[in-house]
Motif scaffolding. Structure first.
Motif, mmCIF file in Angstrom:
data_model
loop_
_atom_site.group_PDB
_atom_site.id
_atom_site.type_symbol
_atom_site.label_atom_id
_atom_site.label_comp_id
_atom_site.label_asym_id
_atom_site.label_seq_id
_atom_site.Cartn_x
_atom_site.Cartn_y
_atom_site.Cartn_z
ATOM 1 N N ASN A 1 0.817 -1.217 0.000
ATOM 2 C CA ASN A 1 0.000 0.000 0.000
ATOM 3 C C ASN A 1 0.850 1.267 0.000
ATOM 4 O O ASN A 1 0.316 2.373 -0.045
ATOM 5 C CB ASN A 1 -0.993 -0.006 1.176
ATOM 6 N N GLY A 2 2.169 1.126 0.073
ATOM 7 C CA GLY A 2 3.065 2.262 -0.096
ATOM 8 C C GLY A 2 3.340 3.076 1.148
ATOM 9 O O GLY A 2 4.159 4.005 1.101
ATOM 10 N N THR A 3 2.711 2.773 2.262
ATOM 11 C CA THR A 3 2.878 3.607 3.455
ATOM 12 C C THR A 3 4.181 3.334 4.196
ATOM 13 O O THR A 3 4.605 4.148 5.021
ATOM 14 C CB THR A 3 1.699 3.409 4.422
ATOM 15 N N VAL A 4 4.818 2.193 3.928
ATOM 16 C CA VAL A 4 6.105 1.856 4.529
ATOM 17 C C VAL A 4 7.064 1.545 3.387
ATOM 18 O O VAL A 4 6.782 0.688 2.546
ATOM 19 C CB VAL A 4 5.994 0.634 5.465
ATOM 20 N N ARG A 5 8.198 2.225 3.336
ATOM 21 C CA ARG A 5 9.143 2.011 2.234
ATOM 22 C C ARG A 5 9.846 0.673 2.396
ATOM 23 O O ARG A 5 10.326 0.330 3.482
ATOM 24 C CB ARG A 5 10.177 3.134 2.171
ATOM 25 N N TRP B 1 -5.364 4.351 -4.455
ATOM 26 C CA TRP B 1 -6.814 4.312 -4.694
ATOM 27 C C TRP B 1 -7.403 5.698 -4.912
ATOM 28 O O TRP B 1 -8.566 5.815 -5.258
ATOM 29 C CB TRP B 1 -7.519 3.647 -3.509
ATOM 30 N N GLY B 2 -6.627 6.740 -4.673
ATOM 31 C CA GLY B 2 -7.158 8.074 -4.868
ATOM 32 C C GLY B 2 -6.094 9.127 -4.628
ATOM 33 O O GLY B 2 -5.163 8.915 -3.845
ATOM 34 N N VAL B 3 -6.222 10.260 -5.325
ATOM 35 C CA VAL B 3 -5.314 11.390 -5.154
ATOM 36 C C VAL B 3 -5.939 12.430 -4.234
ATOM 37 O O VAL B 3 -5.310 12.893 -3.277
ATOM 38 C CB VAL B 3 -4.976 12.018 -6.520
ATOM 39 N N ASP B 4 -7.153 12.814 -4.529
ATOM 40 C CA ASP B 4 -7.879 13.746 -3.677
ATOM 41 C C ASP B 4 -7.969 13.185 -2.257
ATOM 42 O O ASP B 4 -8.266 12.002 -2.060
ATOM 43 C CB ASP B 4 -9.290 13.955 -4.242
ATOM 44 N N ARG C 1 -9.658 4.154 1.629
ATOM 45 C CA ARG C 1 -8.600 3.394 2.298
ATOM 46 C C ARG C 1 -8.585 3.546 3.811
ATOM 47 O O ARG C 1 -7.791 2.915 4.497
ATOM 48 C CB ARG C 1 -7.232 3.780 1.738
ATOM 49 N N GLY C 2 -9.428 4.413 4.337
ATOM 50 C CA GLY C 2 -9.489 4.562 5.780
ATOM 51 C C GLY C 2 -8.417 5.462 6.356
ATOM 52 O O GLY C 2 -8.249 5.541 7.574
ATOM 53 N N GLY C 3 -7.659 6.144 5.520
ATOM 54 C CA GLY C 3 -6.614 7.046 5.994
ATOM 55 C C GLY C 3 -5.892 7.662 4.815
ATOM 56 O O GLY C 3 -5.997 7.183 3.688
ATOM 57 N N ARG C 4 -5.155 8.732 5.057
ATOM 58 C CA ARG C 4 -4.398 9.383 3.985
ATOM 59 C C ARG C 4 -3.145 8.560 3.686
ATOM 60 O O ARG C 4 -2.269 8.411 4.537
ATOM 61 C CB ARG C 4 -4.027 10.803 4.387
ATOM 62 N N THR C 5 -3.051 8.072 2.484
ATOM 63 C CA THR C 5 -1.940 7.204 2.105
ATOM 64 C C THR C 5 -1.202 7.695 0.874
ATOM 65 O O THR C 5 -0.029 7.376 0.690
ATOM 66 C CB THR C 5 -2.450 5.786 1.817
ATOM 67 N N PHE C 6 -1.861 8.455 0.015
ATOM 68 C CA PHE C 6 -1.297 8.781 -1.285
ATOM 69 C C PHE C 6 0.030 9.531 -1.178
ATOM 70 O O PHE C 6 1.020 9.170 -1.811
ATOM 71 C CB PHE C 6 -2.299 9.593 -2.108
ATOM 72 N N GLY C 7 0.059 10.583 -0.372
ATOM 73 C CA GLY C 7 1.272 11.378 -0.235
ATOM 74 C C GLY C 7 2.434 10.554 0.288
ATOM 75 O O GLY C 7 3.576 10.698 -0.175
ATOM 76 N N LYS C 8 2.176 9.668 1.238
ATOM 77 C CA LYS C 8 3.235 8.813 1.769
ATOM 78 C C LYS C 8 3.792 7.909 0.677
ATOM 79 O O LYS C 8 5.008 7.713 0.564
ATOM 80 C CB LYS C 8 2.684 7.951 2.913
#
Length: 358
Positions: A97-101, A115-118, A126-133
């Motif tokens: 999911n990209g949240t941990v490198r 799953w989304g940019v906005d 996704r239940g939390g902000r993940t895109f920026g991470k």
């Protein structure tokens, strides 16, 4: 044509003996309609001994596995197991999911699920902000490819995502959300929303495709491919196939299982759970409903062998060769010689959120 055919043979050879390895049974997200946590989910008693994982992967390498898919809830939470595997398989693909490198020493392709940019879309799905991470963790990483899971609710983010991927030196490809049996049952029975994997969906507003939304994807993707040719890794021929109306596969009327999906656990394909025992999963995503499935894993693997429609004329065969070349770019990287495995002591991973319950 001969060069393209030789490339197709090279790509297909990399997948001649595949296996799925479930290396994690916990996750730090709550994705709507989760592929992993189903109604009948029973936690596997994970093997914790790293030496046992090394012995297991060594035996699998000796068995001749050429492509290892590392799956589960979130494989990045168990990176010591990924390190243990990295010396035994020539090719690997990690879904995250990209949240941990993932440690740069792990030499496999990394499919970073977005799953989304906005922010509102991202959080709702996704239940939390993940895109920026995810972008920060993998910008410029030659192992990474952004895997955008298209749904009816996030199509408006697609062009913006392509622009961001271009600016962060990240290739972009697409998945199409495919409902699970758990998700469809909750919709059909009018089950109320919860705080985990069914937070926003209902019978009137959900992630399932209809002919109108499929048509929107079918027309949108080629335009984006023209606008971002150096960023988007996809195939118009595959897009036409994946967005056609009705089931994509030959469905057994008695079992509801796809008879011609190459993600099925038949032949050379194997699925091992986190206890290292072979699972009885029908495919790599066993709760998915075959008649509704447009998932990229099953779709692309079902293109390894040309079908009658791919052989009807030179243009069709050329399109098939193009699909196989694209498949290679999505799932493979040219790996350097694997580094020696070593134990990873990562307190930041051990303290991650506990595995949510379905």
């Amino acid at each position: 044509m001969s060069v393209a055919y030789d490339e197709a043979k090279r790509v297909v050879r990399a997948f001649r003996k595949p296996a799925f390895y479930e290396v994690a049974t916990r996750c730090n997200l709550f994705c709507e309609g989760c592929y992993y946590f189903s109604d009948n989910f029973t936690p596997t008693k994970e093997v914790q001994d790293l030496a046992a994982w090394e012995r297991f992967f060594a035996a699998e390498g000796e068995r001749g596995v050429t492509m290892a898919y590392f799956v589960g809830a979130e494989p990045a939470l168990e990176q010591d197991r990924l390190h243990a595997a990295s010396q035994y398989f020539p090719h690997g693909n990690i879904g995250t999911n990209g949240t941990v490198r993932i440690d740069p020493a792990i030499p496999y392709r990394i499919g970073v699920s977005v799953w989304g940019v906005d922010a509102e879309v991202d959080v709702s799905l996704r239940g939390g902000r993940t895109f920026g991470k995810a972008i920060r963790n993998y910008a410029g990483d030659p192992r990474a490819i952004i895997l955008y899971t298209l749904t009816r609710s996030n199509l408006g983010d697609t062009r913006k995502l392509a622009e961001i991927c271009r600016d962060n030196d990240l290739p972009l490809t697409f998945n199409m959300y495919s409902p699970t049996q758990t998700y469809l049952r909750k919709l059909q029975e009018g089950e109320g929303n919860d705080r985990s994997f069914f937070r926003i969906s209902n019978a009137e507003s959900n992630l399932c495709w209809d002919d109108e939304s499929l048509g929107e994807v079918r027309s949108m993707i080629p335009r984006l491919m023209e606008e971002y040719p150096e960023t988007i890794v996809y195939s118009e021929a595959y897009n036409d196939w994946a967005t056609r109306s009705g089931p994509l596969y030959d469905i057994d009327p008695e079992t509801g299982v796809a008879r011609d999906c190459h993600s099925r656990m038949v032949g050379q394909m194997r699925y091992f759970r986190a206890d290292m025992e072979p699972g009885d999963e029908k495919c790599g995503t066993s709760d998915a409903v075959c008649s509704e499935c447009r998932m990229y894993s099953g779709g692309w693997s079902s293109k390894f062998e040309p079908r009658d429609e791919d052989l009807r004329d030179a243009a069709a065969f050329s399109a098939w060769l193009g699909m196989i070349a694209t498949l290679g770019r999505i799932f493979l990287i040219e790996s350097p010689a694997p580094a020696p495995a070593f134990a990873v002591n990562r307190p930041d991973l051990a303290s991650s959120a506990p595995r949510p319950t379905a």
